[in-house]
Scaffold this active site. Structure first.
Site, PDB file in Angstrom:
ATOM      1  CG  ASP A   7      -0.323  -0.004   2.520  1.00  0.00           C
ATOM      2  OD1 ASP A   7       0.911  -0.158   2.589  1.00  0.00           O
ATOM      3  OD2 ASP A   7      -1.044   0.147   3.538  1.00  0.00           O
ATOM      4  CB  SER A   8       4.572   1.736  -0.086  1.00  0.00           C
ATOM      5  OG  SER A   8       4.802   0.631  -0.937  1.00  0.00           O
TER       6      SER A   8
ATOM      7  CG  ASP B  57       0.375  -4.095   2.032  1.00  0.00           C
ATOM      8  OD1 ASP B  57       0.464  -4.983   2.899  1.00  0.00           O
ATOM      9  OD2 ASP B  57       1.203  -3.175   1.901  1.00  0.00           O
TER      10      ASP B  57
ATOM     11  CE  LYS C 228       3.163  -6.010   3.770  1.00  0.00           C
ATOM     12  NZ  LYS C 228       2.724  -4.832   4.560  1.00  0.00           N
TER      13      LYS C 228
ATOM     14  CD  GLU D 166       8.084  -0.433   7.379  1.00  0.00           C
ATOM     15  OE1 GLU D 166       7.095  -1.106   7.037  1.00  0.00           O
ATOM     16  OE2 GLU D 166       8.314   0.718   6.942  1.00  0.00           O
TER      17      GLU D 166
END
Ligand code: KIV
Length: 275
Positions: free
Chosen positions: A49-50, A88, A118, A187
């Site tokens: 989703d970045s 995502d 995810k 992360e």
């Protein structure tokens, strides 16, 4: 019937089986053409989703929608053949209830054909992860810095920099693994913590600014290619595409303005009309 020499796509169980083995090579991709290149070298392609920040110039990933994820997930599936494609789940599409999470995951899997989804979050997501896995949805977890929580955590700073903060992050990774996730993204966490979690959990850890000891690594493609104007400190740039694209565009603009493009050799010759 499938063609005999069709490439077999990696599955979530294949990735799960790589715990402690050869490092898992993972990158994000949001487009068919970059997916084609990434697919040749990577085990996992994450449609992260970045994309909200990288493709759409948003400040955070919070506004990203399920439809945006599905559209880019489809493009990546079209461009790839071998890697496991993980899509995502965007903010707001799974946190409400297990049932909401299943409905969103089912849409993503049916409409893109991807092999896994995810979700961000540790202990709080454990029940949902079990619910999804029991119903045929392979889940990748994501703990440590969870960007969808930006409005409660306040910044994209690394997590667990003080040893006293390690407990909850370790508990999150353990909960995700116990719930049945096939892998977990760690992360932006302190190096020794990433190492410790990797030793503790039975599923592969995929680090992004975590530890070289993780079972695999992931980066946002545009960040490592040198296309993103701002990147987190831990990102190593493996290319400098930004300046090289700018140079090409500048040269093109100069040629158009000087009426040098297209050159005579690139113009279709006029056909002679028969008398
Ligand atoms: O959205 C994304 O690209 C991600 C990676 C940073 C792991 O979640």
């Amino acid at each position: 019937m499938s063609a005999q020499n069709e490439t077999r796509r990696l599955t979530a169980p294949d990735i799960r089986a790589r715990k402690g083995g050869d490092p898992l090579v993972c990158l994000t991709s949001y487009h068919a053409h970059t997916a084609r290149i990434v697919d040749a070298y990577c085990d996992v392609i994450l449609v992260g989703d970045s994309l909200g920040m990288v493709m759409h110039g948003l400040e955070t990933t919070v506004p990203v929608t399920l439809d945006m994820m599905i559209l880019q997930g489809l493009a990546v599936m079209r461009g790839s053949r071998r890697a496991l494609v993980v899509v995502d789940m965007p903010f707001g599409s799974y946190e409400g209830s297990k049932e909401q999470a299943f409905a969103s995951a089912a849409r993503i899997m049916k409409e893109t054909g991807c092999g896994a989804i995810k979700v961000e979050g540790g202990k709080r997501m454990a029940e949902t992860i079990s619910f999804l896995v029991e119903r045929g949805v392979p889940v990748m977890g994501h703990v440590g810095l969870t960007p969808q929580a930006i409005n409660t955590i306040g910044s994209f700073r690394a997590q667990g920099r003080d040893e006293s903060d390690w407990g909850p992050i370790e508990a999150d990774a353990r909960a995700v693994a116990a719930a049945g996730a096939f892998a977990v993204v760690l992360e932006a966490i302190a190096e020794p913590l990433g190492r410790r979690i990797t030793e503790e959990v039975a599923i592969p850890t995929i680090g992004i600014g975590a530890s070289v000891a993780c079972d695999g690594q992931i980066l946002v493609l545009e960040d490592m290619l040198g296309l993103s104007p701002r990147v987190p400190k831990f990102v190593k740039r493996f290319g400098e595409l930004g300046p090289s694209i700018e140079h090409a565009i500048k040269s093109y603009a100069e040629e158009v303005r000087a009426r040098r493009f297209p050159g005579p050799e690139q113009v279709y010759p006029m056909r002679k009309t028969k008398a």
